[in-house]
Design a protein around this motif. Structure first.
Motif, PDB file in Angstrom:
ATOM      1  N   ASP A 208       0.863  -1.185   0.000  1.00 45.33           N
ATOM      2  CA  ASP A 208       0.000   0.000   0.000  1.00 45.33           C
ATOM      3  C   ASP A 208       0.894   1.226   0.000  1.00 45.33           C
ATOM      4  O   ASP A 208       1.817   1.343   0.821  1.00 45.33           O
ATOM      5  CB  ASP A 208      -0.914   0.026   1.234  1.00 45.33           C
ATOM      6  CG  ASP A 208      -1.963  -1.063   1.189  1.00 45.33           C
ATOM      7  OD1 ASP A 208      -2.257  -1.553   0.091  1.00 45.33           O
ATOM      8  OD2 ASP A 208      -2.470  -1.425   2.269  1.00 45.33           O
ATOM      9  N   TRP A 209       0.599   2.163  -0.917  1.00 45.12           N
ATOM     10  CA  TRP A 209       1.418   3.376  -1.007  1.00 45.12           C
ATOM     11  C   TRP A 209       0.493   4.567  -1.193  1.00 45.12           C
ATOM     12  O   TRP A 209      -0.553   4.469  -1.851  1.00 45.12           O
ATOM     13  CB  TRP A 209       2.394   3.279  -2.177  1.00 45.12           C
ATOM     14  CG  TRP A 209       3.197   4.528  -2.396  1.00 45.12           C
ATOM     15  CD1 TRP A 209       4.333   4.909  -1.755  1.00 45.12           C
ATOM     16  CD2 TRP A 209       2.892   5.575  -3.334  1.00 45.12           C
ATOM     17  NE1 TRP A 209       4.764   6.117  -2.215  1.00 45.12           N
ATOM     18  CE2 TRP A 209       3.902   6.567  -3.189  1.00 45.12           C
ATOM     19  CE3 TRP A 209       1.874   5.788  -4.258  1.00 45.12           C
ATOM     20  CZ2 TRP A 209       3.906   7.722  -3.943  1.00 45.12           C
ATOM     21  CZ3 TRP A 209       1.879   6.942  -5.011  1.00 45.12           C
ATOM     22  CH2 TRP A 209       2.894   7.894  -4.855  1.00 45.12           C
TER      23      TRP A 209
ATOM     24  N   SER B 288       3.155   7.663   2.531  1.00 42.67           N
ATOM     25  CA  SER B 288       3.091   6.479   3.388  1.00 42.67           C
ATOM     26  C   SER B 288       3.369   5.233   2.562  1.00 42.67           C
ATOM     27  O   SER B 288       3.115   5.195   1.349  1.00 42.67           O
ATOM     28  CB  SER B 288       1.717   6.370   4.067  1.00 42.67           C
ATOM     29  OG  SER B 288       0.702   6.203   3.099  1.00 42.67           O
TER      30      SER B 288
ATOM     31  N   GLY C  69       3.084   0.861   3.129  1.00 41.62           N
ATOM     32  CA  GLY C  69       2.770  -0.308   3.934  1.00 41.62           C
ATOM     33  C   GLY C  69       3.111  -1.583   3.191  1.00 41.62           C
ATOM     34  O   GLY C  69       2.773  -1.728   2.010  1.00 41.62           O
TER      35      GLY C  69
ATOM     36  N   ARG D 268       3.377  -6.037   3.468  1.00 44.40           N
ATOM     37  CA  ARG D 268       2.914  -7.234   4.144  1.00 44.40           C
ATOM     38  C   ARG D 268       3.702  -8.441   3.631  1.00 44.40           C
ATOM     39  O   ARG D 268       3.862  -8.614   2.417  1.00 44.40           O
ATOM     40  CB  ARG D 268       1.415  -7.436   3.900  1.00 44.40           C
ATOM     41  CG  ARG D 268       0.552  -6.358   4.541  1.00 44.40           C
ATOM     42  CD  ARG D 268      -0.925  -6.555   4.219  1.00 44.40           C
ATOM     43  NE  ARG D 268      -1.195  -6.289   2.804  1.00 44.40           N
ATOM     44  CZ  ARG D 268      -1.443  -5.075   2.303  1.00 44.40           C
ATOM     45  NH1 ARG D 268      -1.419  -4.018   3.104  1.00 44.40           N
ATOM     46  NH2 ARG D 268      -1.683  -4.918   1.017  1.00 44.40           N
TER      47      ARG D 268
ATOM     48  N   MET E  50       3.996  -7.256   9.108  1.00 45.09           N
ATOM     49  CA  MET E  50       3.530  -6.035   8.439  1.00 45.09           C
ATOM     50  C   MET E  50       4.358  -4.843   8.903  1.00 45.09           C
ATOM     51  O   MET E  50       4.672  -4.711  10.099  1.00 45.09           O
ATOM     52  CB  MET E  50       2.044  -5.789   8.750  1.00 45.09           C
ATOM     53  CG  MET E  50       1.114  -6.840   8.180  1.00 45.09           C
ATOM     54  SD  MET E  50      -0.611  -6.599   8.679  1.00 45.09           S
ATOM     55  CE  MET E  50      -0.525  -7.129  10.386  1.00 45.09           C
ATOM     56  N   THR E  51       4.706  -3.995   7.952  1.00 39.78           N
ATOM     57  CA  THR E  51       5.441  -2.773   8.256  1.00 39.78           C
ATOM     58  C   THR E  51       4.696  -1.578   7.659  1.00 39.78           C
ATOM     59  O   THR E  51       4.019  -1.708   6.633  1.00 39.78           O
ATOM     60  CB  THR E  51       6.872  -2.804   7.694  1.00 39.78           C
ATOM     61  OG1 THR E  51       6.816  -2.852   6.251  1.00 39.78           O
ATOM     62  CG2 THR E  51       7.634  -4.008   8.219  1.00 39.78           C
ATOM     63  N   ASN E  52       4.851  -0.438   8.298  1.00 35.67           N
ATOM     64  CA  ASN E  52       4.190   0.770   7.819  1.00 35.67           C
ATOM     65  C   ASN E  52       5.061   1.972   8.144  1.00 35.67           C
ATOM     66  O   ASN E  52       5.540   2.112   9.281  1.00 35.67           O
ATOM     67  CB  ASN E  52       2.820   0.932   8.475  1.00 35.67           C
ATOM     68  CG  ASN E  52       2.013   2.046   7.848  1.00 35.67           C
ATOM     69  OD1 ASN E  52       2.180   2.353   6.672  1.00 35.67           O
ATOM     70  ND2 ASN E  52       1.157   2.673   8.628  1.00 35.67           N
ATOM     71  N   THR E  53       5.295   2.823   7.183  1.00 33.61           N
ATOM     72  CA  THR E  53       6.099   4.028   7.387  1.00 33.61           C
ATOM     73  C   THR E  53       5.333   5.231   6.863  1.00 33.61           C
ATOM     74  O   THR E  53       4.627   5.146   5.855  1.00 33.61           O
ATOM     75  CB  THR E  53       7.457   3.941   6.663  1.00 33.61           C
ATOM     76  OG1 THR E  53       7.223   3.697   5.269  1.00 33.61           O
ATOM     77  CG2 THR E  53       8.305   2.829   7.234  1.00 33.61           C
ATOM     78  N   LYS E  54       5.481   6.354   7.566  1.00 28.33           N
ATOM     79  CA  LYS E  54       4.833   7.605   7.187  1.00 28.33           C
ATOM     80  C   LYS E  54       5.817   8.752   7.327  1.00 28.33           C
ATOM     81  O   LYS E  54       6.607   8.792   8.268  1.00 28.33           O
ATOM     82  CB  LYS E  54       3.605   7.873   8.057  1.00 28.33           C
ATOM     83  CG  LYS E  54       2.497   6.849   7.918  1.00 28.33           C
ATOM     84  CD  LYS E  54       1.321   7.181   8.825  1.00 28.33           C
ATOM     85  CE  LYS E  54       0.223   6.154   8.701  1.00 28.33           C
ATOM     86  NZ  LYS E  54      -0.926   6.473   9.604  1.00 28.33           N
TER      87      LYS E  54
END
Length: 575
Positions: free
Chosen positions: A279-280, A309, A311, A313, A320-324
């Motif tokens: 996810d971007w 952002s 994300g 998986r 799961m990783t997520n960066t903002k």
């Protein structure tokens, strides 16, 4: 006697609303098929407060009686009401304003609908867009043709946004915020292509001018607002682009009938990608200084924001990783005396190796920069550079948190769980050459045991927190425990929570013991009686001239209460 009369009147006059009514169910036979239903409850509680070796913080005895009732007829009408009575006073709780807000008048909201057609009568709130009508409550009339698949949809409204508030002046001091009566109308028209759509919205708001010399003397003048917004969302496969543009015009009329007007723009855009494992997103928005709309209670302007952002998986969503990343800045036209810049970074990791285990970590960093130059200091300078950047302020907040939870197999008679959380925070303030750093550490570790067949639960753990800044160092550490047991098929429940914290700083040492005991008995679905006991023991000392001045205090609270729940229905008997 007066209390009984008050309660009776509250049930008759308390704020009520009629929910969305489906006109397809207005047939008498359909109404009585669902019947008349009354749902509500009554609660009464008395509390006794007994302190030792300390000044009382509240009155020794308090009591309250609270109740609510909702009368519904079929699926199309509902009339709720609530009340509360205490030795502190009598109040009516109104659903629109929230709890414990006293109202002298009722609010009526009617929302009948038929298929995609919906009518709003009385007090309501609608959202067209953030830049036109954005949830501001109005008293009036509205109609909505709801969105459904492909085709045209829209809405219109007309009503009053604000009531007139006359100035309240005491001893030459203004005690309130006076306003003119504000009215307006708004409309939204859209066309849907499925997930894609195009919307155009408009708002016109105006203050009704009244002859009021006191308002003129306070420099409060009537205003008028016209706002337009165009929004487009058009998905292309996994990509979802969006675009919104708005323009707002504010006109002001002073006592000499001179009209001044200003026009400001706002822009919001974004692009998202939603895939199976990725996810971007990217967004950019700019709200020019002075932009506002009468359709919103509060609005942030003079602000530019850029954010992105990402994300990811992995391992069938077990990792799961997520960066903002975000950047904001103000003073877009370089005319304000103060300029702010904010930078935020956030990263998180969540791992679920199995259904019984979870591990997570989160890192965030927020940086704020402020540059302030007094407006008239340049008049005192010898050259043009002397007073540039006269005040530079920087703040950096960093947060790091890690935690885990592990549970035993659900099939076992005894279920065990272990959880822990660690949080570390730093805060660095810098004003010129002056630095004010501080840091904090929080840690908790606990285990819970559940014995399934006996309805017996036991938990225990340890809490720790430490803080260090320019004023010194402070730590707090202590164990906690809780136990609960149910008897007679959950009719009788006993629970107790115990916390013992030890606190220490440069001048004081103290220990706070808190015990919370509760016993409740539920005779049936309607009747519940409970007893609460809360004990707080604070023993501590203050160091002065190498001598310890000890002082211990005890506070106890006794609560006895009763709850009644009502859920009754009446249906028409079939012949």
């Amino acid at each position: 006697m007066k209390a009984s009369i008050h309660i009776a009147f509250v049930f008759l006059l308390a704020a009520f609303s009629v929910g969305a009514q489906d006109l397809e169910h207005l047939k008498v036979s359909n109404i009585w098929a669902d019947g008349l239903r009354i749902v509500g409850g009554l609660q009464t509680e008395g509390k006794y407060y007994l302190p030792f070796n300390t000044a009382p913080r509240q009155v020794p005895y308090q009591y309250f009686i609270a109740g609510n009732v909702k009368l519904s007829l079929g699926k199309w009408v509902a009339v709720p009401a609530s009340f509360s009575f205490t030795n502190q006073g009598f109040s009516i709780a109104h659903g629109f304003y929230g709890k414990n807000i006293a109202q002298r008048f009722n609010r009526i909201s009617l929302k009948p609908y038929y298929k995609r057609h919906k009518l709003y009568l009385g007090t309501n709130a609608l959202v067209f867009t953030d830049y036109t009508l954005a949830g501001h409550r109005f008293d009036g009339l509205a109609y909505e043709y709801q969105k459904s698949g492909k085709g045209i949809y829209g809405a219109v409204m007309k009503g009053r946004f604000l009531r007139r508030v006359s100035p309240l002046v005491e001893n030459g001091i203004l005690k309130n915020r006076p306003t003119y009566a504000r009215h307006g109308e708004a409309a939204k028209l859209g066309y849907s292509f499925g997930k894609a759509f195009v919307e155009l919205s408009y708002l016109h708001g105006f203050d009704k001018k009244a002859e009021d010399k006191l308002l003129d003397s306070l420099n409060v003048h009537p205003e008028e607002n016209q706002a337009f917004a165009l929004k487009v969302v058009y998905p292309l496969g996994n990509w979802v682009p969006r675009l919104e543009w708005a323009r707002s015009r504010i006109s002001k009329i002073d006592r000499s009938e001179f009209t001044s007007a200003s026009t400001h723009d706002a822009f919001d855009s974004g692009l998202e990608y939603k895939g199976k494992k990725v996810d971007w997103g990217f967004s950019y928005s700019r709200v020019n200084p002075g932009f506002k709309t009468f359709g919103a209670y509060y609005f942030n302007n003079d602000l530019e924001t850029i954010a992105t952002s990402l994300g990811l998986r992995f391992l069938e969503n077990k990792l799961m990783t997520n960066t903002k990343l975000g950047l904001q800045r103000s003073n877009l036209d370089n005319l304000a005396a103060k300029k702010n810049s904010n930078l935020s970074i956030e990263a998180s990791l969540v791992a679920n190796p199995s259904e019984k285990m979870n591990v997570h970590a989160n890192f965030s960093n927020f940086s704020a920069f402020s540059n302030f130059n007094p407006t008239y200091n340049y008049l005192k300078g010898i050259n043009g550079y002397e007073f540039i950047d006269t005040l530079n302020y920087r703040q950096v907040n960093t947060n790091l948190s890690m935690g885990f939870s592990v549970q035993s197999e659900a099939s076992k008679k005894i279920q065990k769980s272990l959880s822990g959380e660690l949080i570390y925070q730093t805060n660095g303030d810098r004003l010129g050459e002056n630095r004010n750093p501080s840091n904090s550490l929080f840690f908790t570790l606990g285990q819970q045991w559940v014995f399934g067949q006996t309805q017996f639960q036991v938990g225990y753990g340890l809490n720790y927190s430490g803080n260090k800044n320019d004023f010194g160092r402070q730590t707090l550490i202590g164990p906690y425990a809780n136990v609960s047991k149910a008897f007679f098929k959950n009719a009788l429940r006993i629970s107790n929570n115990f916390v013992w914290n030890f606190s220490k700083n440069d001048a004081n040492r103290s220990a706070l013991l808190t015990d919370y005991f509760m016993l409740s008995y539920k005779a049936n679905r309607s009747h519940t009686t409970y007893l609460k006991f809360n004990l707080m023991v604070n023993s501590g000392g203050q160091f002065q001239d190498s001598a310890r001045m000890a002082k211990s205090t005890i506070e106890s609270f006794f609560n006895l209460g009763y709850r009644y729940t009502l859920n009754a229905g009446l249906k028409k008997k079939e012949k």
